[in-house]
Design an enzyme around this catalytic site. Structure first.
Site, PDB file in Angstrom:
ATOM      1  N   SER A  30      31.521  31.735  -3.382  1.00  0.00           N
ATOM      2  CA  SER A  30      30.607  31.203  -2.377  1.00  0.00           C
ATOM      3  C   SER A  30      29.199  31.085  -2.979  1.00  0.00           C
ATOM      4  O   SER A  30      29.044  30.497  -4.041  1.00  0.00           O
ATOM      5  CB  SER A  30      30.646  32.101  -1.133  1.00  0.00           C
ATOM      6  OG  SER A  30      30.101  31.421  -0.039  1.00  0.00           O
ATOM      7  N   HIS A  69      37.778  32.628   3.499  1.00  0.00           N
ATOM      8  CA  HIS A  69      36.782  32.265   2.499  1.00  0.00           C
ATOM      9  C   HIS A  69      36.626  33.419   1.500  1.00  0.00           C
ATOM     10  O   HIS A  69      36.351  34.548   1.881  1.00  0.00           O
ATOM     11  CB  HIS A  69      35.459  31.986   3.221  1.00  0.00           C
ATOM     12  CG  HIS A  69      34.339  31.572   2.333  1.00  0.00           C
ATOM     13  ND1 HIS A  69      34.504  30.786   1.220  1.00  0.00           N
ATOM     14  CD2 HIS A  69      33.008  31.820   2.420  1.00  0.00           C
ATOM     15  CE1 HIS A  69      33.316  30.580   0.655  1.00  0.00           C
ATOM     16  NE2 HIS A  69      32.401  31.202   1.365  1.00  0.00           N
TER      17      HIS A  69
END
Ligand SMILES: *[C@@H]1O[C@H](CO)[C@@H](O)[C@H](O)[C@H]1NC(C)=O
Ligand SMILES: *[C@@H]1O[C@H](CO)[C@@H](O)[C@H](O)[C@H]1NC(C)=O
Ligand SMILES: *[C@@H]1O[C@H](CO)[C@@H](O)[C@H](O)[C@H]1NC(C)=O
Ligand SMILES: *[C@@H]1O[C@H](CO)[C@@H](O)[C@H](O)[C@H]1NC(C)=O
Length: 458
Positions: free
Chosen positions: A273, A407
């Site tokens: 990320s 995620h």
């Protein structure tokens, strides 16, 4: 467009000892280091890998003071030496100090700003130096070169790194976990902590990147140990500061290699990320990194600003340049002027693989999370892959995207390819690293984004 000089003039004057490979070492308005780390040579304004050029092509380092007014320079030596073909003497075309650019498509990886295209590997090295300059100038801020002093020790699981430059000092640590045995082992430097499985036989080095440059929110600007050393007004955004930190970890690993059991020539970097954006930048700017593995980095990492803007325009809510400059301090404030005028940016993130190349790169993406701009990443990395094609190293860059809801979770479907990249490039085992696959959720219409051809660099 805010003139670059206006931004430069605000920077505190500081001098670094030596610029890193790709780092700037001269040019109009440059007040930083004018010498390069060993193994590279200052050519026009960047430290290019390799030996010094023959005496007949001696380089001129321009170190004029930055203008104090914000007016654009009328004539500079940089613009006046613009050529339509790369110089034949082995030197690099100068990058103009002021660039007027407007292109909604993805810029030519191989074309110099001053004109002409790279057709040889040597010329592409020049173009990589130019790309490094553009990224630092317009997005990241300056990544300082090697500081005057770096000392290190490895005690138990703690790698301690002391850095001094121009009378200021910082100390930071990274935790190391090694396989049992004496090694030397390869290692993966993980931003924060790894969110990919690290195989047996590979050490893990956890890099506390937030300690080097904070990334809480917009109020984090100028906070962290990097800014203790270089001043809170330094142009670097957090990603530039972190890349500098990774380079210092590599310095430290070189210093302790006789006793550490870690091989500084077999280092990977990873992060997910926001930290994936950072890991990709570190791999792009630190040539001693042997394998770069950004995971779910999305827009601002492996995604291209132009494609993310286009996704947004077509109705997919995605992180864009105009959003990101208000969200956090990952980029330099230099980038703010471009955030709503992306087509005027003379670079985009398909240039990041072109900076890593030909070193190995494995990009992991997740097509389930629109905010990451997965379609942007797919097109951006496919375009960046052209650099590996040009260098005839197509099995040195891999890309795999799957759809999964968590995620930064690691889907088993990516394991075979991750294993192949680590085996081949860190563990020195043979493996098939030819991979460029997505789950087919979308396609990339290259013809609408790319109006240039890919040379075979000789
Ligand atoms: C590609 O598009 C840009 C921007 O419109 C233009 O400047 C450039 O000349 C084009 N290149 C080719 C090869 O057509
Ligand atoms: C780092 O600095 C600290 C504090 O000044 C000192 O105690 C330590 O010995 C230094 N370590 C190295 C490896 O230079
Ligand atoms: C990698 O493997 C090859 C072939 O097995 C060997 O010749 C070479 O020395 C190895 N390199 C390293 C750095 O271990
Ligand atoms: C390597 O993997 C690719 C992609 O799966 C495949 O197309 C190719 O045939 C493989 N190459 C070898 C030598 O096995």
């Amino acid at each position: 467009m805010v003139p670059f000089f206006a931004l430069v003039a605000l920077l505190p004057a500081y001098v670094v000892a030596q610029s890193p490979v790709w780092g700037q070492c001269g040019g109009i308005g440059w007040t930083g280091a004018t010498t390069c780390v060993s193994g590279s040579v200052c050519t026009k304004q960047n430290c290019l890998p390799g030996a010094a050029p023959p005496a007949s092509t001696s380089t001129t380092v321009v170190t004029t003071a930055p203008p104090t007014s914000t007016a654009s320079p009328t004539t500079t030596s940089a613009t006046s030496t613009a050529t339509t073909t790369p110089p034949s003497d082995g030197s690099c075309p100068a990058t103009p100090a002021t660039i007027t650019y407007n292109n909604a498509q993805l810029a030519d990886i191989f074309g110099f700003v001053a004109g002409g295209r790279a057709t040889t590997k040597d010329q592409f090295t020049c173009r990589q130096a130019e790309i490094s300059t553009l990224f630092q100038r317009y997005e990241l801020g300056t990544i300082p070169g090697k500081p005057q002093s770096v000392t290190a020790s490895l005690s138990g699981n703690t790698l301690t790194i002391n850095v001094s430059d121009q009378g200021k000092s910082i100390s930071f640590t990274a935790s190391v976990s090694k396989p049992s045995g004496t090694g030397p082992f390869p290692a993966i430097i993980a931003y924060g902590a790894p969110s990919i499985p690290i195989p047996a036989g590979v050490a893990t080095i956890n890099f506390n990147n937030d300690d080097i440059a904070a990334q809480q929110d917009g109020s984090s600007r100028g906070k962290g140990k990097f800014f203790t050393l270089y001043g809170s007004g330094h142009s670097a955004g957090a990603m530039a500061a972190w890349a500098w930190g990774v380079s210092r970890i590599v310095d430290a690993l070189e210093l302790v290699q006789a006793t550490s059991g870690i091989d500084p020539k077999r280092l990977g970097v990873t992060g997910c990320s926001r930290n994936g954006k950072g890991a990709l930048v570190a791999g792009a700017f630190e040539p001693r990194i042997a394998l770069t593995i950004p995971q779910e980095s999305g827009s601002g990492g492996a995604g291209c600003w132009r494609i993310s803007d286009d996704m947004m325009k077509r109705g997919t809510s995605t992180q864009t340049a105009s959003e990101i400059v208000g969200e956090n301090v990952w980029f330099s404030t230099n980038f703010n002027a471009f955030s709503t005028k992306v087509p005027t940016l003379s670079e985009d993130h398909h240039f990041l693989p072109a900076l890593v190349a030909p070193r190995p790169l494995f990009v992991i993406e997740n097509t389930a999370i629109d905010w990451l701009g997965p379609e942007s990443t797919f097109g951006c990395m496919q375009t960046g892959f052209e650099a590996y094609k040009a260098l005839q190293k197509t099995d040195f860059m891999g890309y795999k995207a799957v759809s999964h809801p968590d995620h930064c979770g690691f889907p088993a479907a990516i394991q075979p390819q991750l294993t192949a990249f680590i085996s081949r490039f860190l563990l020195n085992q043979s493996a098939n690293t030819t991979v460029f696959t997505t789950d087919g959720k979308f396609s990339f219409n290259a013809a609408s984004w790319i109006n240039w051809t890919t040379p075979t660099l000789t």
